[in-house]
Scaffold this active site. Structure first.
Site, PDB file in Angstrom:
ATOM      1  CG  ASP A   1      -8.183  -4.088  -3.438  1.00 48.43           C
ATOM      2  OD1 ASP A   1      -7.359  -3.201  -3.703  1.00 48.43           O
ATOM      3  OD2 ASP A   1      -9.416  -3.903  -3.441  1.00 48.43           O
TER       4      ASP A   1
ATOM      5  CG  HIS B   1      -2.069   0.906   1.110  1.00 47.74           C
ATOM      6  ND1 HIS B   1      -1.991   2.252   1.374  1.00 47.74           N
ATOM      7  CD2 HIS B   1      -3.321   0.666   0.679  1.00 47.74           C
ATOM      8  CE1 HIS B   1      -3.172   2.796   1.131  1.00 47.74           C
ATOM      9  NE2 HIS B   1      -4.001   1.860   0.712  1.00 47.74           N
TER      10      HIS B   1
HETATM   11  C1  SDX Z   1      -5.939   0.202  -3.235  1.00 50.52           C
HETATM   12  O1  SDX Z   1      -4.118   4.638  -2.063  1.00 50.52           O
HETATM   13  C2  SDX Z   1      -5.121   4.021  -1.560  1.00 50.52           C
HETATM   14  O2  SDX Z   1      -5.602   4.359  -0.471  1.00 50.52           O
HETATM   15  C3  SDX Z   1      -5.684   2.876  -2.406  1.00 50.52           C
HETATM   16  C4  SDX Z   1      -6.748   2.043  -1.714  1.00 50.52           C
HETATM   17  C5  SDX Z   1      -8.027   2.821  -1.518  1.00 50.52           C
HETATM   18  O3  SDX Z   1      -8.785   2.465  -0.592  1.00 50.52           O
HETATM   19  O4  SDX Z   1      -8.311   3.727  -2.345  1.00 50.52           O
HETATM   20  O5  SDX Z   1      -6.278   1.580  -0.459  1.00 50.52           O
HETATM   21  C6  SDX Z   1      -7.121   0.817  -2.565  1.00 50.52           C
HETATM   22  O6  SDX Z   1      -5.644   0.555  -4.349  1.00 50.52           O
HETATM   23  C7  SDX Z   1      -5.109  -0.808  -2.492  1.00 50.52           C
HETATM   24  C8  SDX Z   1      -3.856  -1.293  -3.307  1.00 50.52           C
HETATM   25  C9  SDX Z   1      -4.323  -2.357  -4.290  1.00 50.52           C
HETATM   26  N1  SDX Z   1      -3.231  -2.724  -5.214  1.00 50.52           N
HETATM   27  C10 SDX Z   1      -2.609  -3.915  -5.124  1.00 50.52           C
HETATM   28  O7  SDX Z   1      -2.837  -4.765  -4.251  1.00 50.52           O
HETATM   29  C11 SDX Z   1      -1.607  -4.180  -6.239  1.00 50.52           C
HETATM   30  C12 SDX Z   1      -0.343  -4.801  -5.652  1.00 50.52           C
HETATM   31  N2  SDX Z   1       0.334  -3.808  -4.855  1.00 50.52           N
HETATM   32  C13 SDX Z   1       1.403  -3.070  -5.455  1.00 50.52           C
HETATM   33  O8  SDX Z   1       1.351  -2.861  -6.812  1.00 50.52           O
HETATM   34  C14 SDX Z   1       1.881  -1.910  -4.613  1.00 50.52           C
HETATM   35  O9  SDX Z   1       2.058  -2.385  -3.354  1.00 50.52           O
HETATM   36  C15 SDX Z   1       1.038  -0.644  -4.543  1.00 50.52           C
HETATM   37  C16 SDX Z   1       0.774  -0.099  -5.901  1.00 50.52           C
HETATM   38  C17 SDX Z   1      -0.237  -0.909  -3.843  1.00 50.52           C
HETATM   39  C18 SDX Z   1       1.841   0.355  -3.734  1.00 50.52           C
HETATM   40  O10 SDX Z   1       2.953   0.633  -4.426  1.00 50.52           O
HETATM   41  P1  SDX Z   1       4.162   1.466  -3.739  1.00 50.52           P
HETATM   42  O11 SDX Z   1       3.935   1.816  -2.321  1.00 50.52           O
HETATM   43  O12 SDX Z   1       4.449   2.560  -4.692  1.00 50.52           O
HETATM   44  O13 SDX Z   1       5.269   0.413  -3.657  1.00 50.52           O
HETATM   45  P2  SDX Z   1       6.418   0.418  -4.663  1.00 50.52           P
HETATM   46  O14 SDX Z   1       5.848   0.144  -6.013  1.00 50.52           O
HETATM   47  O15 SDX Z   1       7.234   1.639  -4.437  1.00 50.52           O
HETATM   48  O16 SDX Z   1       7.219  -0.867  -4.151  1.00 50.52           O
HETATM   49  C19 SDX Z   1       8.123  -0.771  -3.065  1.00 50.52           C
HETATM   50  C20 SDX Z   1       8.869  -2.102  -3.119  1.00 50.52           C
HETATM   51  C21 SDX Z   1       9.357  -2.445  -4.519  1.00 50.52           C
HETATM   52  O17 SDX Z   1      10.475  -3.285  -4.369  1.00 50.52           O
HETATM   53  P3  SDX Z   1      11.973  -2.621  -4.477  1.00 50.52           P
HETATM   54  O18 SDX Z   1      12.020  -1.834  -5.759  1.00 50.52           O
HETATM   55  O19 SDX Z   1      12.074  -1.731  -3.234  1.00 50.52           O
HETATM   56  O20 SDX Z   1      12.912  -3.813  -4.452  1.00 50.52           O
HETATM   57  O21 SDX Z   1       7.947  -3.160  -2.762  1.00 50.52           O
HETATM   58  C22 SDX Z   1       7.784  -4.013  -3.867  1.00 50.52           C
HETATM   59  C23 SDX Z   1       8.226  -3.248  -5.100  1.00 50.52           C
HETATM   60  O22 SDX Z   1       8.672  -4.141  -6.126  1.00 50.52           O
HETATM   61  N3  SDX Z   1       6.338  -4.319  -3.920  1.00 50.52           N
HETATM   62  C24 SDX Z   1       5.860  -5.531  -4.159  1.00 50.52           C
HETATM   63  C25 SDX Z   1       4.468  -5.400  -4.046  1.00 50.52           C
HETATM   64  N4  SDX Z   1       4.155  -4.121  -3.765  1.00 50.52           N
HETATM   65  C26 SDX Z   1       5.328  -3.460  -3.690  1.00 50.52           C
HETATM   66  N5  SDX Z   1       6.456  -6.711  -4.452  1.00 50.52           N
HETATM   67  C27 SDX Z   1       5.646  -7.768  -4.641  1.00 50.52           C
HETATM   68  N6  SDX Z   1       4.285  -7.723  -4.535  1.00 50.52           N
HETATM   69  C28 SDX Z   1       3.667  -6.547  -4.251  1.00 50.52           C
HETATM   70  N7  SDX Z   1       2.333  -6.507  -4.174  1.00 50.52           N
END
Ligand code: SDX
Length: 392
Positions: free
Chosen positions: A328, A271
Protein backbone atom coordinates in the site's frame (compact mmCIF):
# COMPACT_ATOMS: atom_id res chain seq x y z
CA UNK A 1 3.14 -23.05 28.06
CA UNK A 2 2.42 -20.42 30.70
CA UNK A 3 -0.86 -22.11 31.59
CA UNK A 4 -2.21 -21.60 28.09
CA UNK A 5 -4.22 -24.62 27.00
CA UNK A 6 -3.24 -25.83 23.55
CA UNK A 7 -6.05 -26.54 21.09
CA UNK A 8 -6.10 -30.07 19.71
CA UNK A 9 -4.00 -29.56 16.54
CA UNK A 10 -6.30 -32.00 14.81
CA UNK A 11 -9.25 -29.66 15.35
CA UNK A 12 -10.55 -29.07 11.85
CA UNK A 13 -10.72 -25.60 10.40
CA UNK A 14 -9.21 -23.61 13.23
CA UNK A 15 -8.90 -20.64 10.93
CA UNK A 16 -5.85 -21.92 9.04
CA UNK A 17 -6.21 -24.03 5.94
CA UNK A 18 -4.40 -25.92 3.19
CA UNK A 19 -4.36 -24.08 -0.11
CA UNK A 20 -2.62 -24.55 -3.45
CA UNK A 21 -3.25 -21.07 -4.85
CA UNK A 22 -0.67 -18.58 -3.55
CA UNK A 23 2.70 -19.19 -1.95
CA UNK A 24 4.49 -16.50 -0.02
CA UNK A 25 7.68 -16.57 2.01
CA UNK A 26 7.71 -13.61 4.40
CA UNK A 27 11.38 -13.93 5.24
CA UNK A 28 12.62 -14.19 1.65
CA UNK A 29 10.03 -11.82 0.14
CA UNK A 30 8.73 -14.46 -2.28
CA UNK A 31 5.20 -14.32 -3.78
CA UNK A 32 3.91 -16.83 -6.37
CA UNK A 33 0.45 -17.39 -7.87
CA UNK A 34 -0.03 -21.08 -8.72
CA UNK A 35 3.77 -21.44 -8.85
CA UNK A 36 4.46 -18.43 -11.12
CA UNK A 37 6.53 -15.59 -9.63
CA UNK A 38 4.76 -12.27 -9.20
CA UNK A 39 7.70 -10.57 -10.91
CA UNK A 40 7.18 -12.64 -14.08
CA UNK A 41 3.40 -12.31 -14.10
CA UNK A 42 3.54 -8.54 -13.54
CA UNK A 43 5.95 -8.25 -16.48
CA UNK A 44 4.51 -10.71 -18.98
CA UNK A 45 0.84 -11.47 -18.23
CA UNK A 46 -2.34 -9.41 -18.31
CA UNK A 47 -4.86 -9.22 -15.49
CA UNK A 48 -7.56 -11.41 -17.07
CA UNK A 49 -4.97 -14.16 -17.72
CA UNK A 50 -3.83 -13.95 -14.09
CA UNK A 51 -7.46 -14.04 -12.91
CA UNK A 52 -7.99 -17.24 -14.93
CA UNK A 53 -4.73 -18.72 -13.54
CA UNK A 54 -5.71 -18.01 -9.94
CA UNK A 55 -9.29 -19.28 -10.29
CA UNK A 56 -8.74 -22.38 -12.45
CA UNK A 57 -5.12 -23.22 -11.62
CA UNK A 58 -3.48 -23.00 -15.05
CA UNK A 59 -2.54 -20.22 -17.48
CA UNK A 60 -5.33 -20.28 -20.10
CA UNK A 61 -4.82 -21.30 -23.73
CA UNK A 62 -5.89 -18.65 -26.25
CA UNK A 63 -9.20 -20.49 -26.71
CA UNK A 64 -9.84 -20.71 -22.95
CA UNK A 65 -9.00 -17.02 -22.45
CA UNK A 66 -11.27 -15.98 -25.34
CA UNK A 67 -14.16 -18.03 -23.92
CA UNK A 68 -13.62 -16.60 -20.40
CA UNK A 69 -13.51 -13.07 -21.85
CA UNK A 70 -16.63 -13.69 -23.97
CA UNK A 71 -18.60 -15.28 -21.10
CA UNK A 72 -17.73 -12.31 -18.88
CA UNK A 73 -18.71 -9.77 -21.54
CA UNK A 74 -22.08 -11.50 -21.98
CA UNK A 75 -22.77 -10.91 -18.26
CA UNK A 76 -21.66 -7.26 -18.09
CA UNK A 77 -25.23 -5.89 -17.78
CA UNK A 78 -26.54 -4.95 -14.34
CA UNK A 79 -30.25 -5.03 -13.50
CA UNK A 80 -31.73 -1.53 -13.81
CA UNK A 81 -33.30 -1.82 -10.35
CA UNK A 82 -29.81 -1.94 -8.86
CA UNK A 83 -29.66 1.78 -9.63
CA UNK A 84 -32.47 2.38 -7.12
CA UNK A 85 -30.26 0.86 -4.40
CA UNK A 86 -27.34 3.03 -5.46
CA UNK A 87 -29.62 6.08 -5.45
CA UNK A 88 -30.50 5.39 -1.82
CA UNK A 89 -26.95 6.27 -0.72
CA UNK A 90 -25.86 9.84 -0.03
CA UNK A 91 -23.08 11.07 -2.36
CA UNK A 92 -20.82 11.24 0.70
CA UNK A 93 -21.08 7.46 1.34
CA UNK A 94 -17.65 5.76 1.23
CA UNK A 95 -17.38 3.73 -1.99
CA UNK A 96 -16.32 0.58 -0.08
CA UNK A 97 -19.52 0.61 1.96
CA UNK A 98 -21.58 1.17 -1.19
CA UNK A 99 -19.72 -1.58 -3.07
CA UNK A 100 -20.16 -4.11 -0.28
CA UNK A 101 -23.91 -3.36 -0.20
CA UNK A 102 -24.31 -3.49 -3.98
CA UNK A 103 -22.40 -6.80 -4.16
CA UNK A 104 -24.75 -8.29 -1.60
CA UNK A 105 -27.78 -6.80 -3.38
CA UNK A 106 -26.70 -8.56 -6.60
CA UNK A 107 -27.81 -11.83 -5.00
CA UNK A 108 -31.45 -10.75 -5.21
CA UNK A 109 -31.10 -10.31 -8.98
CA UNK A 110 -29.02 -13.48 -9.48
CA UNK A 111 -30.56 -16.09 -7.13
CA UNK A 112 -28.84 -18.89 -9.05
CA UNK A 113 -25.50 -17.61 -7.75
CA UNK A 114 -26.25 -18.79 -4.22
CA UNK A 115 -26.62 -22.56 -4.39
CA UNK A 116 -23.67 -23.51 -6.59
CA UNK A 117 -23.72 -27.27 -6.06
CA UNK A 118 -22.34 -28.00 -9.57
CA UNK A 119 -19.10 -26.75 -11.16
CA UNK A 120 -21.23 -25.31 -13.97
CA UNK A 121 -23.31 -23.26 -11.49
CA UNK A 122 -20.06 -22.19 -9.84
CA UNK A 123 -18.59 -21.09 -13.19
CA UNK A 124 -21.74 -19.10 -14.03
CA UNK A 125 -21.61 -17.30 -10.68
CA UNK A 126 -17.90 -16.56 -11.23
CA UNK A 127 -18.30 -15.00 -14.68
CA UNK A 128 -21.30 -13.01 -13.46
CA UNK A 129 -19.36 -11.39 -10.63
CA UNK A 130 -16.20 -10.92 -12.72
CA UNK A 131 -18.41 -8.98 -15.16
CA UNK A 132 -20.68 -7.02 -12.82
CA UNK A 133 -18.26 -6.12 -10.03
CA UNK A 134 -16.25 -3.61 -12.14
CA UNK A 135 -19.51 -1.98 -13.28
CA UNK A 136 -20.64 -1.54 -9.67
CA UNK A 137 -17.17 -0.35 -8.62
CA UNK A 138 -17.20 2.33 -11.32
CA UNK A 139 -20.76 3.29 -10.35
CA UNK A 140 -19.61 4.07 -6.80
CA UNK A 141 -17.23 6.69 -8.21
CA UNK A 142 -19.71 8.15 -10.70
CA UNK A 143 -22.32 8.46 -7.96
CA UNK A 144 -19.96 10.65 -5.91
CA UNK A 145 -19.25 12.81 -8.96
CA UNK A 146 -22.93 13.04 -10.01
CA UNK A 147 -22.06 11.53 -13.38
CA UNK A 148 -24.44 9.39 -15.47
CA UNK A 149 -23.77 5.68 -14.89
CA UNK A 150 -21.67 3.95 -17.55
CA UNK A 151 -22.17 0.30 -18.58
CA UNK A 152 -18.83 -0.03 -20.30
CA UNK A 153 -17.83 -1.02 -23.81
CA UNK A 154 -17.37 -4.69 -24.62
CA UNK A 155 -15.00 -3.85 -27.47
CA UNK A 156 -12.41 -2.85 -24.84
CA UNK A 157 -10.21 -5.14 -22.77
CA UNK A 158 -11.21 -5.99 -19.19
CA UNK A 159 -8.94 -3.45 -17.47
CA UNK A 160 -9.37 -0.79 -20.19
CA UNK A 161 -13.13 -1.10 -19.69
CA UNK A 162 -12.79 -0.49 -15.95
CA UNK A 163 -10.98 2.76 -16.64
CA UNK A 164 -13.55 3.72 -19.29
CA UNK A 165 -16.49 3.10 -16.93
CA UNK A 166 -14.79 5.28 -14.32
CA UNK A 167 -13.62 8.11 -16.55
CA UNK A 168 -15.94 8.37 -19.57
CA UNK A 169 -17.71 11.71 -19.81
CA UNK A 170 -20.98 12.60 -21.63
CA UNK A 171 -20.45 14.17 -25.07
CA UNK A 172 -16.76 13.22 -25.07
CA UNK A 173 -15.22 10.25 -26.92
CA UNK A 174 -13.35 8.02 -24.51
CA UNK A 175 -9.71 7.65 -25.61
CA UNK A 176 -7.93 4.57 -24.17
CA UNK A 177 -4.39 5.33 -22.99
CA UNK A 178 -1.79 2.51 -23.15
CA UNK A 179 0.38 3.93 -20.34
CA UNK A 180 -2.63 4.17 -18.04
CA UNK A 181 -3.93 0.74 -19.03
CA UNK A 182 -0.55 -0.97 -18.54
CA UNK A 183 -0.09 0.68 -15.12
CA UNK A 184 -3.57 -0.36 -13.96
CA UNK A 185 -3.15 -3.87 -15.34
CA UNK A 186 0.11 -4.33 -13.41
CA UNK A 187 -1.38 -2.93 -10.18
CA UNK A 188 -4.40 -5.23 -10.37
CA UNK A 189 -2.12 -8.25 -10.97
CA UNK A 190 -0.02 -7.32 -7.93
CA UNK A 191 -3.14 -7.13 -5.75
CA UNK A 192 -4.82 -10.27 -7.14
CA UNK A 193 -4.19 -12.68 -4.25
CA UNK A 194 -2.19 -12.93 -1.06
CA UNK A 195 -3.03 -16.27 0.62
CA UNK A 196 -4.96 -16.10 3.91
CA UNK A 197 -5.00 -12.33 4.59
CA UNK A 198 -7.82 -10.78 6.61
CA UNK A 199 -10.31 -10.25 3.78
CA UNK A 200 -9.58 -13.58 2.05
CA UNK A 201 -10.01 -15.47 5.33
CA UNK A 202 -13.33 -13.62 5.69
CA UNK A 203 -14.43 -14.74 2.21
CA UNK A 204 -13.48 -18.34 3.02
CA UNK A 205 -15.19 -18.47 6.39
CA UNK A 206 -18.42 -16.84 5.15
CA UNK A 207 -18.34 -19.11 2.07
CA UNK A 208 -17.86 -22.16 4.29
CA UNK A 209 -21.44 -21.73 5.55
CA UNK A 210 -22.58 -22.01 1.88
CA UNK A 211 -23.93 -18.44 1.97
CA UNK A 212 -22.88 -18.18 -1.69
CA UNK A 213 -20.11 -16.38 -3.60
CA UNK A 214 -21.61 -12.89 -3.71
CA UNK A 215 -22.40 -12.81 0.04
CA UNK A 216 -18.87 -14.04 0.80
CA UNK A 217 -17.35 -11.34 -1.41
CA UNK A 218 -19.52 -8.66 0.21
CA UNK A 219 -18.07 -9.66 3.60
CA UNK A 220 -14.53 -9.67 2.16
CA UNK A 221 -15.01 -6.11 0.84
CA UNK A 222 -15.98 -4.94 4.32
CA UNK A 223 -12.88 -6.58 5.82
CA UNK A 224 -10.63 -5.01 3.17
CA UNK A 225 -12.05 -1.54 3.94
CA UNK A 226 -10.23 -1.35 7.29
CA UNK A 227 -7.22 1.04 7.45
CA UNK A 228 -5.03 -1.75 8.82
CA UNK A 229 -5.74 -3.75 5.64
CA UNK A 230 -6.72 -2.50 2.19
CA UNK A 231 -7.81 0.88 3.53
CA UNK A 232 -4.12 1.59 4.16
CA UNK A 233 -3.55 2.76 0.56
CA UNK A 234 -5.94 5.66 1.14
CA UNK A 235 -4.42 6.31 4.59
CA UNK A 236 -0.90 6.43 3.08
CA UNK A 237 -1.77 9.27 0.71
CA UNK A 238 -3.60 11.14 3.49
CA UNK A 239 -0.46 10.73 5.64
CA UNK A 240 1.88 11.88 2.83
CA UNK A 241 -0.38 14.87 2.12
CA UNK A 242 -0.28 15.77 5.83
CA UNK A 243 3.53 15.61 5.79
CA UNK A 244 3.60 17.76 2.66
CA UNK A 245 1.27 20.32 4.31
CA UNK A 246 3.57 20.18 7.33
CA UNK A 247 6.52 21.41 5.23
CA UNK A 248 7.73 17.87 4.43
CA UNK A 249 8.86 17.29 8.01
CA UNK A 250 9.30 13.50 7.72
CA UNK A 251 11.35 13.32 10.95
CA UNK A 252 8.33 14.56 12.91
CA UNK A 253 6.14 11.75 11.55
CA UNK A 254 8.82 9.11 12.04
CA UNK A 255 9.02 10.17 15.70
CA UNK A 256 5.22 10.15 16.00
CA UNK A 257 5.18 6.58 14.64
CA UNK A 258 7.75 5.55 17.26
CA UNK A 259 5.98 7.27 20.15
CA UNK A 260 4.00 4.63 22.06
CA UNK A 261 1.71 7.31 23.44
CA UNK A 262 0.81 8.39 19.93
CA UNK A 263 -1.68 6.15 18.05
CA UNK A 264 -0.15 7.32 14.75
CA UNK A 265 1.36 4.54 12.64
CA UNK A 266 3.45 4.86 9.49
CA UNK A 267 0.72 3.76 7.07
CA UNK A 268 1.95 1.48 4.31
CA UNK A 269 4.67 0.14 6.60
CA UNK A 270 4.80 -3.26 8.28
CA UNK A 271 3.13 -6.57 7.48
CA UNK A 272 1.79 -9.61 9.33
CA UNK A 273 3.86 -11.96 7.16
CA UNK A 274 6.58 -10.03 5.30
CA UNK A 275 9.33 -9.44 7.80
CA UNK A 276 11.54 -8.41 4.95
CA UNK A 277 10.63 -6.35 1.86
CA UNK A 278 7.17 -6.87 0.30
CA UNK A 279 8.03 -7.93 -3.29
CA UNK A 280 4.97 -6.08 -4.57
CA UNK A 281 6.16 -2.80 -3.05
CA UNK A 282 9.46 -3.10 -4.93
CA UNK A 283 7.67 -3.52 -8.28
CA UNK A 284 5.11 -0.78 -7.53
CA UNK A 285 7.81 1.69 -6.48
CA UNK A 286 9.59 1.17 -9.84
CA UNK A 287 6.29 1.38 -11.71
CA UNK A 288 5.37 4.62 -9.92
CA UNK A 289 8.57 6.25 -11.14
CA UNK A 290 7.96 4.97 -14.71
CA UNK A 291 4.29 6.01 -14.84
CA UNK A 292 4.93 9.51 -13.48
CA UNK A 293 7.83 9.87 -15.92
CA UNK A 294 5.77 8.63 -18.90
CA UNK A 295 2.86 10.89 -17.96
CA UNK A 296 5.22 13.81 -17.33
CA UNK A 297 3.93 14.25 -13.77
CA UNK A 298 6.04 15.74 -10.99
CA UNK A 299 4.39 14.60 -7.75
CA UNK A 300 6.16 15.89 -4.61
CA UNK A 301 4.31 13.21 -2.65
CA UNK A 302 6.45 10.51 -4.35
CA UNK A 303 9.60 12.29 -3.18
CA UNK A 304 8.17 12.53 0.34
CA UNK A 305 7.34 8.79 0.23
CA UNK A 306 10.86 7.89 -0.90
CA UNK A 307 12.37 10.19 1.73
CA UNK A 308 10.19 8.75 4.48
CA UNK A 309 11.04 5.17 3.47
CA UNK A 310 14.77 5.80 3.32
CA UNK A 311 14.80 7.40 6.80
CA UNK A 312 12.62 4.65 8.31
CA UNK A 313 14.73 1.88 6.77
CA UNK A 314 17.79 3.28 8.55
CA UNK A 315 15.98 3.77 11.87
CA UNK A 316 16.58 1.18 14.58
CA UNK A 317 12.90 1.20 15.67
CA UNK A 318 11.72 0.03 12.24
CA UNK A 319 14.70 -2.21 11.50
CA UNK A 320 14.37 -4.01 14.87
CA UNK A 321 10.66 -4.58 14.26
CA UNK A 322 11.26 -5.62 10.64
CA UNK A 323 8.95 -2.92 9.30
CA UNK A 324 9.26 -2.35 5.55
CA UNK A 325 7.08 -0.63 2.94
CA UNK A 326 4.17 -2.89 1.97
CA UNK A 327 1.96 -3.08 -1.11
CA UNK A 328 0.00 0.00 0.00
CA UNK A 329 2.93 2.35 0.44
CA UNK A 330 3.44 3.38 -3.21
CA UNK A 331 0.24 2.16 -4.93
CA UNK A 332 -1.73 5.30 -4.10
CA UNK A 333 0.87 7.44 -5.87
CA UNK A 334 0.13 5.63 -9.14
CA UNK A 335 -3.64 5.76 -8.63
CA UNK A 336 -3.32 9.52 -8.02
CA UNK A 337 -1.30 10.00 -11.20
CA UNK A 338 -4.12 8.22 -13.11
CA UNK A 339 -6.65 10.70 -11.71
CA UNK A 340 -8.30 8.18 -9.38
CA UNK A 341 -9.73 9.93 -6.28
CA UNK A 342 -8.25 8.92 -2.90
CA UNK A 343 -11.51 7.48 -1.61
CA UNK A 344 -11.51 5.05 -4.59
CA UNK A 345 -8.06 3.57 -3.83
CA UNK A 346 -9.39 0.69 -1.74
CA UNK A 347 -12.02 -0.02 -4.40
CA UNK A 348 -9.09 -0.45 -6.82
CA UNK A 349 -7.55 -2.89 -4.33
CA UNK A 350 -10.85 -4.81 -4.28
CA UNK A 351 -10.96 -4.90 -8.11
CA UNK A 352 -7.50 -6.47 -8.07
CA UNK A 353 -8.29 -8.90 -5.22
CA UNK A 354 -11.55 -10.11 -6.77
CA UNK A 355 -10.07 -13.11 -8.65
CA UNK A 356 -8.07 -14.12 -5.58
CA UNK A 357 -11.15 -14.07 -3.38
CA UNK A 358 -13.03 -16.06 -6.03
CA UNK A 359 -10.20 -18.59 -6.36
CA UNK A 360 -9.99 -19.12 -2.61
CA UNK A 361 -13.78 -19.46 -2.28
CA UNK A 362 -13.87 -21.96 -5.18
CA UNK A 363 -11.01 -24.00 -3.70
CA UNK A 364 -12.76 -24.15 -0.32
CA UNK A 365 -16.04 -25.28 -1.93
CA UNK A 366 -14.42 -27.82 -4.26
CA UNK A 367 -12.50 -29.31 -1.33
CA UNK A 368 -15.87 -29.62 0.46
CA UNK A 369 -14.36 -27.99 3.57
CA UNK A 370 -16.55 -28.04 6.70
CA UNK A 371 -18.07 -24.84 8.08
CA UNK A 372 -15.37 -22.61 9.54
CA UNK A 373 -15.36 -22.76 13.32
CA UNK A 374 -12.15 -21.30 14.88
CA UNK A 375 -11.76 -22.21 18.56
CA UNK A 376 -10.57 -19.99 21.43
CA UNK A 377 -8.41 -20.14 24.55
CA UNK A 378 -10.88 -19.32 27.36
CA UNK A 379 -9.44 -16.74 29.75
CA UNK A 380 -12.70 -15.69 31.52
CA UNK A 381 -14.25 -16.48 34.95
CA UNK A 382 -14.55 -20.01 36.36
CA UNK A 383 -17.98 -21.37 37.44
CA UNK A 384 -19.79 -19.04 39.91
CA UNK A 385 -23.34 -18.80 41.35
CA UNK A 386 -26.00 -16.21 40.51
CA UNK A 387 -26.47 -13.30 42.98
CA UNK A 388 -29.84 -11.49 43.17
CA UNK A 389 -29.73 -7.83 42.17
CA UNK A 390 -30.62 -6.64 45.67
CA UNK A 391 -27.61 -8.53 47.01
CA UNK A 392 -25.07 -7.27 44.48
C1 SDX B 1 -2.30 -5.25 3.65
O1 SDX B 1 -2.10 -9.88 5.37
C2 SDX B 1 -1.93 -9.46 4.17
O2 SDX B 1 -1.38 -10.16 3.31
C3 SDX B 1 -2.46 -8.05 3.89
C4 SDX B 1 -2.09 -7.50 2.52
C5 SDX B 1 -2.79 -8.23 1.41
O3 SDX B 1 -2.26 -8.23 0.28
O4 SDX B 1 -3.92 -8.74 1.64
O5 SDX B 1 -0.69 -7.57 2.32
C6 SDX B 1 -2.51 -6.03 2.39
O6 SDX B 1 -3.19 -5.17 4.45
C7 SDX B 1 -0.95 -4.64 3.92
C8 SDX B 1 -0.86 -3.94 5.33
C9 SDX B 1 -1.50 -2.56 5.20
N1 SDX B 1 -1.62 -1.92 6.52
C10 SDX B 1 -0.83 -0.88 6.87
O7 SDX B 1 0.08 -0.42 6.16
C11 SDX B 1 -1.18 -0.25 8.21
C12 SDX B 1 0.09 0.04 8.99
N2 SDX B 1 0.70 -1.21 9.38
C13 SDX B 1 0.44 -1.71 10.69
O8 SDX B 1 -0.77 -1.39 11.27
C14 SDX B 1 0.92 -3.13 10.91
O9 SDX B 1 2.20 -3.17 10.44
C15 SDX B 1 0.14 -4.28 10.30
C16 SDX B 1 -1.28 -4.26 10.74
C17 SDX B 1 0.22 -4.25 8.83
C18 SDX B 1 0.81 -5.55 10.80
O10 SDX B 1 0.66 -5.59 12.13
P1 SDX B 1 1.47 -6.68 13.02
O11 SDX B 1 2.39 -7.53 12.24
O12 SDX B 1 0.43 -7.34 13.84
O13 SDX B 1 2.42 -5.79 13.82
P2 SDX B 1 2.13 -5.46 15.28
O14 SDX B 1 0.87 -4.66 15.33
O15 SDX B 1 2.25 -6.71 16.07
O16 SDX B 1 3.37 -4.50 15.59
C19 SDX B 1 4.64 -5.05 15.93
C20 SDX B 1 5.41 -3.83 16.43
C21 SDX B 1 4.62 -3.00 17.43
O17 SDX B 1 5.55 -2.33 18.24
P3 SDX B 1 5.91 -2.97 19.71
O18 SDX B 1 4.61 -3.21 20.42
O19 SDX B 1 6.65 -4.27 19.37
O20 SDX B 1 6.79 -1.92 20.36
O21 SDX B 1 5.66 -2.95 15.30
C22 SDX B 1 4.99 -1.73 15.53
C23 SDX B 1 3.91 -1.99 16.57
O22 SDX B 1 3.60 -0.79 17.29
N3 SDX B 1 4.39 -1.36 14.22
C24 SDX B 1 4.41 -0.13 13.74
C25 SDX B 1 3.82 -0.23 12.47
N4 SDX B 1 3.45 -1.51 12.25
C26 SDX B 1 3.81 -2.20 13.35
N5 SDX B 1 4.87 1.04 14.23
C27 SDX B 1 4.72 2.13 13.45
N6 SDX B 1 4.17 2.11 12.20
C28 SDX B 1 3.70 0.94 11.69
N7 SDX B 1 3.13 0.93 10.48
Amino acid sequence: TGGVTTIDPGYKNTGSCESGITFLDGEKGILRYRGYSIEELAEKADFLEVAYLLIFGELPTAAQLNKFDKDIKEESHVDEDMKKILDGFPKSAHPMGVLSSLTSALIAFNPGSVDVASEEAMYNAIVKIMAKFPVLAAWTMRKRKSLPLDYGDNSLGYVENIHKMMFSRPNKTYEPNRIVNDALDKLLILHADHEQNCSTSTVRIVGSSHAGLFASLSAGISALWGPLHGGANQAVIEMLEAIKADGGDTAKYINKAKDKDDPFRLMGFGHRVYKNFDPRAKIIKKSAEEVLGNLGIEDPVLDIAKGLASVALEDDYFVKRKLYPNVDFYSGIIYRSLGIPTEMFTVMFALGRLPGWIAQWREMRLRKEPIGRPRQIYVGENLRSFVKVEDR
